[in-house]
Design a protein around this motif. Structure first.
Motif, PDB file in Angstrom:
ATOM      1  N   LEU A  14       0.839  -1.197   0.000  1.00  0.00           N
ATOM      2  CA  LEU A  14       0.000   0.000   0.000  1.00  0.00           C
ATOM      3  C   LEU A  14       0.878   1.253   0.000  1.00  0.00           C
ATOM      4  O   LEU A  14       0.653   2.185  -0.768  1.00  0.00           O
ATOM      5  CB  LEU A  14      -0.939  -0.001   1.211  1.00  0.00           C
ATOM      6  CG  LEU A  14      -1.814   1.232   1.388  1.00  0.00           C
ATOM      7  CD1 LEU A  14      -2.803   1.354   0.230  1.00  0.00           C
ATOM      8  CD2 LEU A  14      -2.551   1.169   2.714  1.00  0.00           C
ATOM      9  N   TYR A  15       1.902   1.268   0.842  1.00  0.00           N
ATOM     10  CA  TYR A  15       2.799   2.417   0.915  1.00  0.00           C
ATOM     11  C   TYR A  15       3.533   2.619  -0.409  1.00  0.00           C
ATOM     12  O   TYR A  15       3.733   3.748  -0.858  1.00  0.00           O
ATOM     13  CB  TYR A  15       3.801   2.243   2.064  1.00  0.00           C
ATOM     14  CG  TYR A  15       4.750   3.404   2.208  1.00  0.00           C
ATOM     15  CD1 TYR A  15       4.279   4.653   2.612  1.00  0.00           C
ATOM     16  CD2 TYR A  15       6.101   3.268   1.939  1.00  0.00           C
ATOM     17  CE1 TYR A  15       5.137   5.735   2.733  1.00  0.00           C
ATOM     18  CE2 TYR A  15       6.971   4.335   2.062  1.00  0.00           C
ATOM     19  CZ  TYR A  15       6.489   5.563   2.459  1.00  0.00           C
ATOM     20  OH  TYR A  15       7.341   6.627   2.573  1.00  0.00           O
ATOM     21  N   LYS A  16       3.916   1.529  -1.054  1.00  0.00           N
ATOM     22  CA  LYS A  16       4.594   1.619  -2.350  1.00  0.00           C
ATOM     23  C   LYS A  16       3.682   2.277  -3.377  1.00  0.00           C
ATOM     24  O   LYS A  16       4.114   3.131  -4.155  1.00  0.00           O
ATOM     25  CB  LYS A  16       5.018   0.228  -2.816  1.00  0.00           C
ATOM     26  CG  LYS A  16       5.862   0.235  -4.062  1.00  0.00           C
ATOM     27  CD  LYS A  16       6.331  -1.163  -4.414  1.00  0.00           C
ATOM     28  CE  LYS A  16       7.126  -1.147  -5.697  1.00  0.00           C
ATOM     29  NZ  LYS A  16       7.562  -2.483  -6.096  1.00  0.00           N
ATOM     30  N   ARG A  17       2.404   1.912  -3.382  1.00  0.00           N
ATOM     31  CA  ARG A  17       1.448   2.528  -4.314  1.00  0.00           C
ATOM     32  C   ARG A  17       1.283   4.013  -4.025  1.00  0.00           C
ATOM     33  O   ARG A  17       1.221   4.829  -4.944  1.00  0.00           O
ATOM     34  CB  ARG A  17       0.094   1.828  -4.223  1.00  0.00           C
ATOM     35  CG  ARG A  17       0.075   0.489  -4.890  1.00  0.00           C
ATOM     36  CD  ARG A  17      -1.326  -0.082  -4.937  1.00  0.00           C
ATOM     37  NE  ARG A  17      -1.252  -1.495  -5.232  1.00  0.00           N
ATOM     38  CZ  ARG A  17      -2.077  -2.398  -4.773  1.00  0.00           C
ATOM     39  NH1 ARG A  17      -3.074  -2.046  -3.981  1.00  0.00           N
ATOM     40  NH2 ARG A  17      -1.935  -3.659  -5.092  1.00  0.00           N
ATOM     41  N   VAL A  18       1.194   4.351  -2.745  1.00  0.00           N
ATOM     42  CA  VAL A  18       1.050   5.754  -2.357  1.00  0.00           C
ATOM     43  C   VAL A  18       2.271   6.543  -2.814  1.00  0.00           C
ATOM     44  O   VAL A  18       2.145   7.640  -3.359  1.00  0.00           O
ATOM     45  CB  VAL A  18       0.840   5.883  -0.825  1.00  0.00           C
ATOM     46  CG1 VAL A  18       0.988   7.319  -0.364  1.00  0.00           C
ATOM     47  CG2 VAL A  18      -0.511   5.323  -0.425  1.00  0.00           C
ATOM     48  N   ARG A  19       3.470   5.993  -2.636  1.00  0.00           N
ATOM     49  CA  ARG A  19       4.701   6.677  -3.056  1.00  0.00           C
ATOM     50  C   ARG A  19       4.787   6.822  -4.565  1.00  0.00           C
ATOM     51  O   ARG A  19       5.337   7.806  -5.063  1.00  0.00           O
ATOM     52  CB  ARG A  19       5.927   5.932  -2.546  1.00  0.00           C
ATOM     53  CG  ARG A  19       6.236   6.246  -1.100  1.00  0.00           C
ATOM     54  CD  ARG A  19       7.538   5.643  -0.716  1.00  0.00           C
ATOM     55  NE  ARG A  19       8.572   6.041  -1.670  1.00  0.00           N
ATOM     56  CZ  ARG A  19       9.745   6.532  -1.364  1.00  0.00           C
ATOM     57  NH1 ARG A  19      10.059   6.694  -0.129  1.00  0.00           N
ATOM     58  NH2 ARG A  19      10.615   6.836  -2.284  1.00  0.00           N
ATOM     59  N   GLU A  20       4.268   5.831  -5.297  1.00  0.00           N
ATOM     60  CA  GLU A  20       4.295   5.923  -6.765  1.00  0.00           C
ATOM     61  C   GLU A  20       3.403   7.058  -7.241  1.00  0.00           C
ATOM     62  O   GLU A  20       3.726   7.755  -8.197  1.00  0.00           O
ATOM     63  CB  GLU A  20       3.867   4.600  -7.379  1.00  0.00           C
ATOM     64  CG  GLU A  20       4.931   3.513  -7.274  1.00  0.00           C
ATOM     65  CD  GLU A  20       4.429   2.140  -7.683  1.00  0.00           C
ATOM     66  OE1 GLU A  20       3.207   1.970  -7.956  1.00  0.00           O
ATOM     67  OE2 GLU A  20       5.258   1.200  -7.727  1.00  0.00           O
ATOM     68  N   LYS A  21       2.270   7.267  -6.563  1.00  0.00           N
ATOM     69  CA  LYS A  21       1.362   8.349  -6.917  1.00  0.00           C
ATOM     70  C   LYS A  21       1.851   9.690  -6.419  1.00  0.00           C
ATOM     71  O   LYS A  21       1.624  10.719  -7.045  1.00  0.00           O
ATOM     72  CB  LYS A  21      -0.040   8.066  -6.369  1.00  0.00           C
ATOM     73  CG  LYS A  21      -0.718   6.919  -7.060  1.00  0.00           C
ATOM     74  CD  LYS A  21      -2.099   6.667  -6.474  1.00  0.00           C
ATOM     75  CE  LYS A  21      -2.742   5.452  -7.126  1.00  0.00           C
ATOM     76  NZ  LYS A  21      -4.024   5.123  -6.525  1.00  0.00           N
ATOM     77  N   ASN A  22       2.499   9.687  -5.253  1.00  0.00           N
ATOM     78  CA  ASN A  22       2.976  10.922  -4.637  1.00  0.00           C
ATOM     79  C   ASN A  22       4.363  10.670  -4.034  1.00  0.00           C
ATOM     80  O   ASN A  22       4.465  10.230  -2.904  1.00  0.00           O
ATOM     81  CB  ASN A  22       1.982  11.370  -3.554  1.00  0.00           C
ATOM     82  CG  ASN A  22       2.430  12.656  -2.882  1.00  0.00           C
ATOM     83  OD1 ASN A  22       3.409  13.273  -3.289  1.00  0.00           O
ATOM     84  ND2 ASN A  22       1.729  13.029  -1.830  1.00  0.00           N
ATOM     85  N   PRO A  23       5.431  10.961  -4.765  1.00  0.00           N
ATOM     86  CA  PRO A  23       6.796  10.693  -4.270  1.00  0.00           C
ATOM     87  C   PRO A  23       7.138  11.440  -2.975  1.00  0.00           C
ATOM     88  O   PRO A  23       8.087  11.070  -2.310  1.00  0.00           O
ATOM     89  CB  PRO A  23       7.683  11.162  -5.425  1.00  0.00           C
ATOM     90  CG  PRO A  23       6.813  11.181  -6.630  1.00  0.00           C
ATOM     91  CD  PRO A  23       5.420  11.464  -6.126  1.00  0.00           C
ATOM     92  N   GLU A  24       6.376  12.464  -2.641  1.00  0.00           N
ATOM     93  CA  GLU A  24       6.658  13.223  -1.416  1.00  0.00           C
ATOM     94  C   GLU A  24       6.010  12.599  -0.177  1.00  0.00           C
ATOM     95  O   GLU A  24       6.206  13.068   0.926  1.00  0.00           O
ATOM     96  CB  GLU A  24       6.168  14.674  -1.570  1.00  0.00           C
ATOM     97  CG  GLU A  24       6.830  15.422  -2.717  1.00  0.00           C
ATOM     98  CD  GLU A  24       8.321  15.556  -2.557  1.00  0.00           C
ATOM     99  OE1 GLU A  24       8.782  15.840  -1.426  1.00  0.00           O
ATOM    100  OE2 GLU A  24       9.051  15.361  -3.543  1.00  0.00           O
ATOM    101  N   ALA A  25       5.218  11.528  -0.356  1.00  0.00           N
ATOM    102  CA  ALA A  25       4.511  10.898   0.775  1.00  0.00           C
ATOM    103  C   ALA A  25       5.464  10.135   1.653  1.00  0.00           C
ATOM    104  O   ALA A  25       6.469   9.662   1.280  1.00  0.00           O
ATOM    105  CB  ALA A  25       3.412   9.973   0.270  1.00  0.00           C
TER     106      ALA A  25
END
Length: 182
Positions: free
Chosen positions: A171-182
């Protein structure tokens, strides 16, 4: 034996600081690996600072804590050798050996990164970071529960924990792919 609780307290303090180092160093590895692929001058500036942070954490906190936790553990076992015939303690010691192996492998990664050798991905290091967590869970449950039946339930819980960590990682990997600043 009036000093036994003090030795136990020191053992726990150094176990905690050892784990703190083992929890944080792979995070620094993640940042070092990611900095390695940045353009100049960011790569050099970040790389130098992250190496220094890792070096201080590893040699000033983590290694001394590992050595002192082990020293106080041996002292406790010398004072209370009957613990060694307990099945839960034998299992705990197996996981302590695994923790030491984890520590030594982490030291290899540390040396590689200090020499600017990047052989693993930052995603690998994020997963590697969970190794100490698993060992911590097992050891704490063994020490607290001291029971074979509870060990089975603890193992089931550990498997569930592993699945949840992997789901969280994805889940975190997907969030980072959408928003690299997350």
């Amino acid at each position: 034996m009036d000093y036994y609780p003090y030795i136990k307290a020191f053992h726990l303090i150094f176990v905690i600081t050892w784990f703190a180092g083992l929890f944080y160093i792979p995070r620094l590895f993640v940042y070092q690996i990611e900095a390695h692929y940045k353009p100049s001058p960011d790569r050099e500036i970040l790389g130098k600072q992250l190496k220094l942070m890792a070096k201080r954490l590893w040699y000033i906190i983590t290694w001394p804590s590992a050595i002192l936790a082990t020293f106080f553990a041996i002292w406790l076992l010398i004072l209370q050798p009957f613990w060694l015939i307990q099945v839960w303690m034998q299992l705990k010691l197996v996981f302590v050996v695994l923790l030491i192996l984890y520590h030594l492998k982490t030291h290899q990664y540390f040396i590689q990164l200090q020499n600017n050798v990047v052989k693993k991905s930052s995603n690998f290091m994020r997963i590697w970071n969970e190794g100490a967590t698993f060992i911590l869970f097992v050891v704490v449950f063994l020490v607290i529960l001291k029971s074979a039946i509870n060990w089975i339930w603890g193992l089931i819980g550990l498997i569930i924990l592993g699945v949840l960590i992997m789901l969280g990682f994805r889940l975190y990997k997907r969030v980072r792919e959408k928003n690299p600043e997350a």
